[in-house]
Write a protein that holds these residues in place. Structure first.
Motif, PDB file in Angstrom:
ATOM      1  N   GLY A  80      18.444 -16.922 -24.805  1.00  0.00           N
ATOM      2  CA  GLY A  80      18.454 -17.800 -23.648  1.00  0.00           C
ATOM      3  C   GLY A  80      17.035 -18.213 -23.298  1.00  0.00           C
ATOM      4  N   MET A  81      16.824 -19.524 -23.158  1.00  0.00           N
ATOM      5  CA  MET A  81      15.486 -20.023 -22.861  1.00  0.00           C
ATOM      6  C   MET A  81      15.547 -21.124 -21.814  1.00  0.00           C
ATOM      7  SD  MET A  81      13.859 -20.099 -26.704  1.00  0.00           S
ATOM      8  CE  MET A  81      12.162 -20.209 -26.138  1.00  0.00           C
ATOM      9  N   ARG A  82      14.474 -21.249 -21.061  1.00  0.00           N
ATOM     10  CA  ARG A  82      14.352 -22.328 -20.083  1.00  0.00           C
ATOM     11  C   ARG A  82      13.868 -23.595 -20.767  1.00  0.00           C
ATOM     12  NH1 ARG A  82      11.515 -20.796 -14.925  1.00  0.00           N
ATOM     13  NH2 ARG A  82      11.762 -23.027 -14.634  1.00  0.00           N
ATOM     14  N   GLY A  83      14.135 -24.727 -20.136  1.00  0.00           N
ATOM     15  CA  GLY A  83      13.724 -26.006 -20.682  1.00  0.00           C
ATOM     16  C   GLY A  83      12.224 -26.108 -20.899  1.00  0.00           C
ATOM     17  N   LYS A  84      11.429 -25.480 -20.040  1.00  0.00           N
ATOM     18  CA  LYS A  84       9.975 -25.562 -20.179  1.00  0.00           C
ATOM     19  C   LYS A  84       9.459 -24.742 -21.359  1.00  0.00           C
ATOM     20  CE  LYS A  84       8.537 -21.846 -17.029  1.00  0.00           C
ATOM     21  NZ  LYS A  84       7.741 -21.572 -15.837  1.00  0.00           N
ATOM     22  N   GLU A  85      10.331 -23.955 -21.988  1.00  0.00           N
ATOM     23  CA  GLU A  85       9.945 -23.162 -23.148  1.00  0.00           C
ATOM     24  C   GLU A  85      10.345 -23.837 -24.461  1.00  0.00           C
ATOM     25  OE1 GLU A  85      10.455 -18.745 -21.201  1.00  0.00           O
ATOM     26  OE2 GLU A  85      12.260 -19.764 -21.910  1.00  0.00           O
ATOM     27  N   LEU A  86      10.947 -25.021 -24.348  1.00  0.00           N
ATOM     28  CA  LEU A  86      11.478 -25.731 -25.509  1.00  0.00           C
ATOM     29  C   LEU A  86      11.007 -27.178 -25.529  1.00  0.00           C
ATOM     30  CD1 LEU A  86      15.169 -24.565 -25.101  1.00  0.00           C
ATOM     31  CD2 LEU A  86      13.586 -23.773 -26.871  1.00  0.00           C
TER      32      LEU A  86
END
Length: 100
Positions: A80-86
């Motif tokens: 699970g990742m946040r948009g700011k990490e992708l």
């Protein structure tokens, strides 16, 4: 226990998600197990900066952020990742640093 950063000024869920289901994305940071990934030691690297994956589901966290479940096919990890990490896999790299 780690302190949760709420980024109180940001409420992402008032807009549409940045990425769609099946989107090809690239991690812009290294992700280590914080203890929530079963079968791996705490601190073990799950995703390296630059790894490519595909969005398999989209959820929310704290009624504030989108969390993207990303399947990193080469490593077999679903994280699970946040948009700011992708970023989209076909976009040029961001110049800004991401802090957790």
């Amino acid at each position: 226990m780690a302190k949760i950063s709420r980024d109180s000024d940001i409420v992402e869920i008032t807009a549409d998600p940045i990425f769609d289901y099946g989107a090809k994305v690239k991690s812009i940071k290294t992700v280590r197990n914080d203890g929530t990934y079963a079968g791996k030691d705490i601190g073990e690297v799950l995703v390296k900066k630059g790894d490519i994956g595909y969005v398999t589901s989209i959820g929310t966290f704290l009624q504030q952020f989108y969390i993207y479940a990303v399947d990193f096919v080469d490593t077999g990890h679903r994280v699970g990742m946040r948009g700011k990490e992708l970023e989209a896999a076909n976009e040029p790299a961001r110049s800004e640093e991401v802090t957790a």
